[in-house]
Design an enzyme around this catalytic site. Sequence first.
Site, short mmCIF file in Angstrom:
data_model
loop_
_atom_site.label_atom_id
_atom_site.label_comp_id
_atom_site.label_asym_id
_atom_site.label_seq_id
_atom_site.Cartn_x
_atom_site.Cartn_y
_atom_site.Cartn_z
CE LYS A 117 -4.38 -1.42 1.88
NZ LYS A 117 -5.43 -1.15 2.84
CE LYS A 200 -7.01 -7.63 -1.52
NZ LYS A 200 -7.35 -7.20 -0.16
CE LYS A 203 -14.44 -2.93 1.32
NZ LYS A 203 -13.79 -3.02 2.63
#
Length: 338
Positions: A117, A200, A203
């Site tokens: 991230k 993956k 969202k």
Amino acid sequence: MTDTTFTPRVFSGIKPSGGLTLGNYLGAIKRFVGMQGQMETVYCVVDLHAITVWQDPKELANMTREVAAGYLAAGLDPSSSILFNQSQVAGHAELGWIFNCVARVGWMDRMTQFKDKAGANAEKVSLGLYAYPSLMAADILLYHATHVPVGDDQKQHVELTRDIAAKFNHDFKTDFFPITEPVIEGPATRIMNLRDGTKKMSKSGESDMERINMTDDADKIAKKFKKAKTDPEPLPETVEGLADRPEARNLVEIYAALDETTPEAVIAQYPGAGWGTFKPALADLAVAKLSPISDEMARFMDDPAEIDRILGAGSEKARAIAEPILRKTYDIVGILRS
Ligand code: AMP
Ligand code: TRP
């Protein structure tokens, strides 16, 4: 040390940081519902985790309600599970701080989700994003949870929770915190992005075409599966033939999870099928399973006051478990309470 046995208790959570995806449904919510009734279950909308990256204050409360609506629509029953949002139980942040003083910087440095991230931008991300796994450990251990159902991406964080519990127990010569088990099972522990089978489904991925949202209508679901990336080969005759075919394997696993069966059974049903056959069948199945849930979500979202009431009542029940555990933790650490 005495030999403490802990009452079996499930805890898990989802961040209100965008719409729920098929990954959240199959990897988490559907499994949460499955554990309901088997032991005590505590499910949380982890709003304090969501704000580790920027969230628009005008949207956050509504996104919190939407995750709660997803839980309820999928079958979580507030009379048999405790359902609440994290920030309404102050003990999460308090125990999180204690754990910030137990966890080591070197442990945090190994967290792959943080590295992914933060990327090249690690200097600029929030301190909260770095400390995130320590707050997650607090979520779990504030309830002495023994079982944590999560998708595969959270395995490392649950392992860190075990390390934090063990270090706390060791440092303070106690056996107060349980060594929690991650529960990562079934065909849907890692649903992949529909446009890139090596990533993956999430969202926050940039294109809406790469994920199925729990609120997508039938047309959207059909279109997204139709456009899903695959290789040119048809489905294999046996499940071994899915090795090294990430996109094909993903679609078979999604089918299996939706149909509550195994990839082997799906391949046995569609041996050698072309995508022109399999993709529409998958879309029909997804619509049949998801549309009653998305209708029910919309119904809940029409009555936000009722969702707020459920979360408020759930928070009270959660606090009743958390408060004695937090108090005892402060005692063990030696903090003055007067
Ligand atoms: P998050 O949306 O990151 O808050 O994730 C909430 C839960 O859903 C966690 O247990 C995740 O592991 C699970 N989850 C999220 N995305 C996926 C996915 N693509 N496949 C399987 N599980 C997932
Ligand atoms: N970190 C989890 C995720 O990103 C969400 C989460 C926060 C969680 N606290 C938790 C999951 C406690 C299980 C238990 O998906």
